[in-house]
Design an enzyme around this catalytic site. Structure first.
Site, mmCIF file in Angstrom:
data_model
loop_
_atom_site.group_PDB
_atom_site.id
_atom_site.type_symbol
_atom_site.label_atom_id
_atom_site.label_comp_id
_atom_site.label_asym_id
_atom_site.label_seq_id
_atom_site.Cartn_x
_atom_site.Cartn_y
_atom_site.Cartn_z
ATOM 1 N N HIS A 34 29.840 20.286 1.008
ATOM 2 C CA HIS A 34 29.986 21.299 1.982
ATOM 3 C C HIS A 34 28.483 21.973 1.836
ATOM 4 O O HIS A 34 27.586 21.580 1.169
ATOM 5 C CB HIS A 34 31.189 22.294 1.312
ATOM 6 C CG HIS A 34 30.980 22.694 -0.011
ATOM 7 N ND1 HIS A 34 29.804 23.097 -0.577
ATOM 8 C CD2 HIS A 34 31.728 22.239 -1.115
ATOM 9 C CE1 HIS A 34 30.042 23.446 -1.841
ATOM 10 N NE2 HIS A 34 31.236 22.814 -2.319
ATOM 11 N N HIS A 37 26.615 22.066 -1.235
ATOM 12 C CA HIS A 37 25.705 20.885 -1.640
ATOM 13 C C HIS A 37 24.596 20.588 -0.696
ATOM 14 O O HIS A 37 23.643 20.145 -1.238
ATOM 15 C CB HIS A 37 26.999 19.595 -1.587
ATOM 16 C CG HIS A 37 27.961 19.547 -2.223
ATOM 17 N ND1 HIS A 37 29.445 19.715 -1.816
ATOM 18 C CD2 HIS A 37 28.290 19.367 -3.489
ATOM 19 C CE1 HIS A 37 30.013 19.536 -2.725
ATOM 20 N NE2 HIS A 37 29.517 19.452 -3.857
#
Ligand code: PAF
Length: 282
Positions: A34, A37
């Site tokens: 997501h 990250h």
């Protein structure tokens, strides 16, 4: 972007990079990537000339009855996202690569005390699982930097301590929690929330913000305020596992002259166990 599944192959590439004076940053993940990250990856690219992202759902950090089997996975989509970020290597080993002798009698790393409280108390063995797999990733990739989100604040401290105790020459970089517009901390487990639960979930960060304001007005107010805030969250259908004020440096109980705090919370909302925290500097 090169996709590598074998430890031996990653070792080889990393040695070549080092021989050519490259610096390496590693972003360890369990996939289901997501924006949190992606933020870590963008920061990793600023720090080093080569970036490696690992994707591995690590069985030994899940307890019995936890979500190891159902942990969200989207490897092909993840690879597309990593390609777009111009990551140099995605390292996606299978279980045999990281645990060649299986996971029943393998060597484990334990970071005492800090692993036994808060999440560690509710998920026995969890941080030993995390420390063990992160040590393996650091030994395989030999990065100068490894980046972690501070949403998992206790994990970040456990890893820092492990690296310091084992003299591993990697700087552990903790970066601020990334949030949805309504304050909910980004997490792969947010996918477990129903539409109704998703609307309720931002109350977690809201209660941390309220607690933080209360502490800024006087640290001793925390315990009374905490009770009321837990009652509020439980009225929304959450089950609060813990809601704690700790010393930011090591999660010890704060002393009277403390200036740096963290408030940490873990709640169950439907099928999702969500954690969050807020750091306070007085
Ligand atoms: O935070 C995570 O995603 C995991 O705990 C980690 C650090 C990749 C270890 O499996």
């Amino acid at each position: 972007m090169e996709s590598i599944e074998e430890v031996i192959k990653l070792n080889r590439v990393v040695s070549e990079w080092k021989a050519n004076n490259n610096t390496i940053a590693l972003v360890p993940t369990m996939g289901s990537l997501h924006s949190g990250h992606i933020y870590l990856i963008k920061e990793a690219k600023k720090l080093a000339s080569k970036t490696v992202v690992s994707i591995f759902v690590n069985p030994i950090q899940f307890g019995k009855g936890e979500d190891y089997q159902s942990y969200p996975s989207s490897i092909e989509l993840d690879k597309k996202k990593l390609e777009k970020e111009e990551v140099d290597i995605v390292f996606a080993p299978d279980l045999k690569q990281l645990y060649p002798m299986g996971t029943d009698t393998d060597t484990r790393i334990t970071v005492p005390q800090i692993s036994e409280i808060l999440c560690g108390q509710h998920r026995p063995g969890h941080f030993s699982g995390v420390a063990t797999v992160v040590a393996k990733l650091l030994l395989t990739c030999k990065p100068g930097f490894a980046l972690f989100g501070k949403k998992d604040y206790q994990q970040y401290l456990v890893i820092k301590r492990m690296v310091s105790d084992l003299l591993i020459p990697t700087s552990i970089i903790g970066l601020p929690t990334q949030r949805e517009k309504d304050g909910l901390a980004l997490s792969s487990r947010n996918k477990y929330l129903s539409e109704v639960e998703r609307k309720i979930a931002p109350k977690i960060y809201l209660s941390l913000q309220k607690a933080s304001e209360i502490i800024c007005a006087g640290v001793s107010n925390f315990n009374n305020a905490k009770k009321a805030l837990i009652v509020e969250l439980e009225a929304y259908g959450m089950k609060v596992e813990y809601f704690e004020l700790r010393r930011a440096a090591d999660l010890a109980l704060p002393t009277d002259d403390e200036k740096s705090f963290v408030i940490l919370i873990a709640v169950w909302l439907g099928k999702a166990r969500l954690i969050d925290n807020i750091i306070i500097e007085l």
